[in-house]
Design a protein around this motif. Structure first.
Motif, mmCIF file in Angstrom:
data_model
loop_
_atom_site.group_PDB
_atom_site.id
_atom_site.type_symbol
_atom_site.label_atom_id
_atom_site.label_comp_id
_atom_site.label_asym_id
_atom_site.label_seq_id
_atom_site.Cartn_x
_atom_site.Cartn_y
_atom_site.Cartn_z
ATOM 1 N N SER A 180 1.022 1.786 -6.302
ATOM 2 C CA SER A 180 0.441 2.402 -7.502
ATOM 3 C C SER A 180 -0.371 1.410 -8.315
ATOM 4 N N ALA A 181 -0.055 0.131 -8.180
ATOM 5 C CA ALA A 181 -0.753 -0.899 -8.953
ATOM 6 C C ALA A 181 -2.152 -1.197 -8.415
ATOM 7 N N LYS A 182 -2.464 -0.720 -7.209
ATOM 8 C CA LYS A 182 -3.765 -0.989 -6.606
ATOM 9 C C LYS A 182 -4.761 0.113 -6.999
ATOM 10 N N SER A 183 -5.901 -0.297 -7.498
ATOM 11 C CA SER A 183 -6.861 0.668 -8.046
ATOM 12 C C SER A 183 -7.475 1.580 -6.989
ATOM 13 N N TYR A 184 -7.456 1.161 -5.731
ATOM 14 C CA TYR A 184 -8.125 1.941 -4.699
ATOM 15 C C TYR A 184 -7.263 3.062 -4.133
ATOM 16 N N TYR A 185 -5.984 3.123 -4.469
ATOM 17 C CA TYR A 185 -5.138 4.131 -3.827
ATOM 18 C C TYR A 185 -5.233 5.548 -4.409
ATOM 19 N N PRO A 186 -5.415 5.741 -5.716
ATOM 20 C CA PRO A 186 -5.428 7.125 -6.211
ATOM 21 C C PRO A 186 -6.428 8.030 -5.503
ATOM 22 N N VAL A 187 -7.676 7.567 -5.302
ATOM 23 C CA VAL A 187 -8.661 8.401 -4.634
ATOM 24 C C VAL A 187 -8.264 8.659 -3.185
ATOM 25 N N LEU A 188 -7.652 7.666 -2.528
ATOM 26 C CA LEU A 188 -7.248 7.831 -1.132
ATOM 27 C C LEU A 188 -6.105 8.830 -1.006
ATOM 28 N N PHE A 189 -5.138 8.772 -1.914
ATOM 29 C CA PHE A 189 -4.043 9.742 -1.897
ATOM 30 C C PHE A 189 -4.556 11.143 -2.219
ATOM 31 N N GLU A 190 -5.507 11.234 -3.153
ATOM 32 C CA GLU A 190 -6.048 12.549 -3.487
ATOM 33 C C GLU A 190 -6.777 13.156 -2.298
ATOM 34 N N LYS A 191 -7.557 12.344 -1.589
ATOM 35 C CA LYS A 191 -8.253 12.847 -0.412
ATOM 36 C C LYS A 191 -7.269 13.288 0.669
ATOM 37 N N ALA A 192 -6.197 12.544 0.819
ATOM 38 C CA ALA A 192 -5.245 12.828 1.890
ATOM 39 C C ALA A 192 -4.328 13.999 1.575
ATOM 40 N N PHE A 193 -3.907 14.117 0.308
ATOM 41 C CA PHE A 193 -2.839 15.057 -0.020
ATOM 42 C C PHE A 193 -3.190 16.064 -1.125
ATOM 43 N N ASP A 195 -3.874 15.532 -4.376
ATOM 44 C CA ASP A 195 -3.796 14.957 -5.718
ATOM 45 C C ASP A 195 -3.419 13.492 -5.577
ATOM 46 N N ALA A 196 -3.450 12.761 -6.688
ATOM 47 C CA ALA A 196 -3.319 11.304 -6.642
ATOM 48 C C ALA A 196 -1.881 10.815 -6.720
ATOM 49 N N SER A 197 -0.909 11.711 -6.677
ATOM 50 C CA SER A 197 0.490 11.298 -6.758
ATOM 51 C C SER A 197 0.868 10.386 -5.586
ATOM 52 N N ILE A 198 1.518 9.270 -5.907
ATOM 53 C CA ILE A 198 1.933 8.290 -4.899
ATOM 54 C C ILE A 198 3.443 8.312 -4.789
ATOM 55 N N THR A 199 3.956 8.651 -3.602
ATOM 56 C CA THR A 199 5.393 8.677 -3.352
ATOM 57 C C THR A 199 5.682 7.978 -2.032
ATOM 58 N N SER A 200 6.947 7.619 -1.843
ATOM 59 C CA SER A 200 7.312 6.986 -0.577
ATOM 60 C C SER A 200 7.175 7.970 0.582
ATOM 61 N N ASP A 201 7.415 9.258 0.334
ATOM 62 C CA ASP A 201 7.224 10.256 1.384
ATOM 63 C C ASP A 201 5.765 10.262 1.852
ATOM 64 N N ARG A 202 4.857 10.288 0.887
ATOM 65 C CA ARG A 202 3.446 10.334 1.255
ATOM 66 C C ARG A 202 3.003 9.043 1.952
ATOM 67 N N ILE A 203 3.547 7.928 1.534
ATOM 68 C CA ILE A 203 3.237 6.664 2.212
ATOM 69 C C ILE A 203 3.661 6.750 3.669
ATOM 70 N N SER A 204 4.853 7.288 3.905
ATOM 71 C CA SER A 204 5.335 7.381 5.284
ATOM 72 C C SER A 204 4.502 8.355 6.103
ATOM 73 N N TRP A 205 4.128 9.497 5.515
ATOM 74 C CA TRP A 205 3.312 10.465 6.236
ATOM 75 C C TRP A 205 1.971 9.852 6.647
ATOM 76 N N ALA A 206 1.337 9.148 5.714
ATOM 77 C CA ALA A 206 0.028 8.556 6.012
ATOM 78 C C ALA A 206 0.143 7.468 7.081
ATOM 79 N N LEU A 207 1.151 6.620 6.951
ATOM 80 C CA LEU A 207 1.345 5.584 7.976
ATOM 81 C C LEU A 207 1.587 6.214 9.344
ATOM 82 N N ALA A 208 2.417 7.246 9.395
ATOM 83 C CA ALA A 208 2.695 7.905 10.669
ATOM 84 C C ALA A 208 1.438 8.542 11.248
#
Length: 404
Positions: A180-193, A195-208
């Motif tokens: 969450s501290a990295k400025s480049y992640y909100p737009v990437l999470f929004e594109k992927a999911f 909205d810009a919410s960052i969770t450990s579930d979403r991190i795992s889904w994206a990595l997988a």
């Protein structure tokens, strides 16, 4: 002692649990516009790479091959989801002191494996096992991961190294805070999911998603089987005589290597092979040790079942020429040593796979291969190297431009 490998993922204990969680968007969002470029050196293309619909050759698309696919309906690969996963895979913010990333132990140039016997964690400590390649992880049929298969899904597996005290050293709360501290992640999470919410579930889904997108399909073997009209038993016109001789041995006289390494598993009885992935479909005991009195009993350490002692998941043979050292403990340094193990070195462990026994006996078989035959087997195995995978920009470090 707890055994570890590399690369972390969330604790989703089963496919049903994954489906019950908030899932990722199933439609591919619009391309990132403008390109994501940051002061941290992140550089992504304006239009995401095609991760979701890679044009695979025919021997990857038949029913026998498709039955090996472990991608869950709740987490399909999307271009933007895998793009986010690629950034996470290479981001050292996923370790406690910023020293390592998932890619530190799964290097693209080494076919997403590690060429050291044991990998080094964020403070220099050694992992408990060798880091196997994650290429073609999508096509390990039962979908379990780590050498001892303690992770029920890839989504389960990817966060575990992140939480491991030797490997990456974060709690899930710390992981979310770091990302969450990295400025480049909100737009990437929004594109992927969505909205810009960052969770450990979403991190795992994206990595997988990113890991499942890493498919090795452009080797000389793949060119050869296409040139032979899909007939793996025919001499490949693109192979040397030595390589064709090694392929013939692999398929039959060398104890039927293909009976394990092209095994479809249920519901397809042998000798039907998928001809694509070179996985052993289930963890096996391959006779590395003669007794269960060893430091690492693999699956048996997870199940506490003595019949599982010495059984381990096997990586794919694809790119095997690049992924030394071999076996869960990295005991073999060369392919020649691996071939010699199966030729003359299999030990009579009580749980030895029946395919490695003399028929009707408990004794391990010996192949009695000549030096020329052993050399031809190694020559064939080298045809499984996918040179294009090693430099493909869609799998490369998106932070590379940050380096001087």
């Amino acid at each position: 002692m707890r055994k570890t490998t590399t690369m972390g993922l969330i604790t989703l204990t089963c496919m049903a649990a994954l489906a019950a969680c908030e899932g990722p968007a199933t439609e591919t969002p619009d391309p990132i516009d403008p390109p994501v470029t940051t002061d941290d050196g992140l550089d992504l293309p304006e239009t995401p790479y095609n991760y979701a619909a890679i044009d695979l050759p025919a021997h990857f698309q038949g029913q026998l091959a498709q039955d090996q696919d472990n991608m869950p309906p709740a987490n399909p690969i999307t271009d933007d989801g895998a793009t986010l996963g690629r950034v996470l895979f290479y981001d050292t913010a996923l370790s406690k002191n910023g020293a390592v990333a998932c890619a530190s132990c799964h290097k693209q140039e080494d076919a997403f494996a590690d060429t050291t016997r044991l990998s080094l964690g964020f403070e220099g400590g050694e992992t408990g096992r060798n880091s196997m390649s994650v290429a073609d992880a999508r096509y390990y049929r039962n979908g379990r991961f780590f050498w001892d298969e303690r992770a029920a899904t890839l989504e389960d597996q990817v966060l575990r190294p992140i939480q491991d005290p030797v490997e990456m050293g974060l709690t899930l709360d710390e992981l979310v805070a770091n990302v969450s501290a990295k400025s480049y992640y909100p737009v990437l999470f929004e594109k992927a999911f969505g909205d810009a919410s960052i969770t450990s579930d979403r991190i795992s889904w994206a990595l997988a998603q990113f890991v499942r997108s890493i498919v090795s399909y452009r080797s000389r073997f793949d060119e050869g089987i296409e040139a032979a009209g899909g007939n793996i038993a025919a001499d490949f016109p693109t192979f040397t005589p030595e390589e064709n001789a090694g392929k013939t041995l692999f398929l039959g006289p060398a104890g039927g290597c293909a009976a394990c390494h092209l095994d479809d598993g249920p519901p397809h009885p042998p000798p039907r092979h998928n001809n694509a992935f070179f996985f052993i479909a289930v963890p096996t005991n391959n006779g590395l040790d003669a007794t269960t009195d060893v430091d690492d009993n693999g699956v048996g350490e997870i199940t506490d079942n003595p019949q599982d002692n010495g059984r381990f998941k096997s990586p794919s043979l694809r790119n095997v020429a690049l992924t030394a050292p071999y076996m869960h403990d990295g005991r073999f340094e060369t392919l020649d040593q691996v071939v010699e193990h199966y030729n003359s070195g299999v030990k009579p462990h009580p749980n030895l796979d029946p395919r490695l026994r003399v028929q009707g006996s408990t004794e391990p078989r010996k192949l009695n291969l000549t030096p020329e035959q052993k050399a031809s087997l190694v020559a064939f195995l080298k045809t499984l190297t996918d040179e294009k995978l090693l430099v493909d920009p869609m799998y490369a470090d998106p932070f590379e431009k940050a380096s001087p």
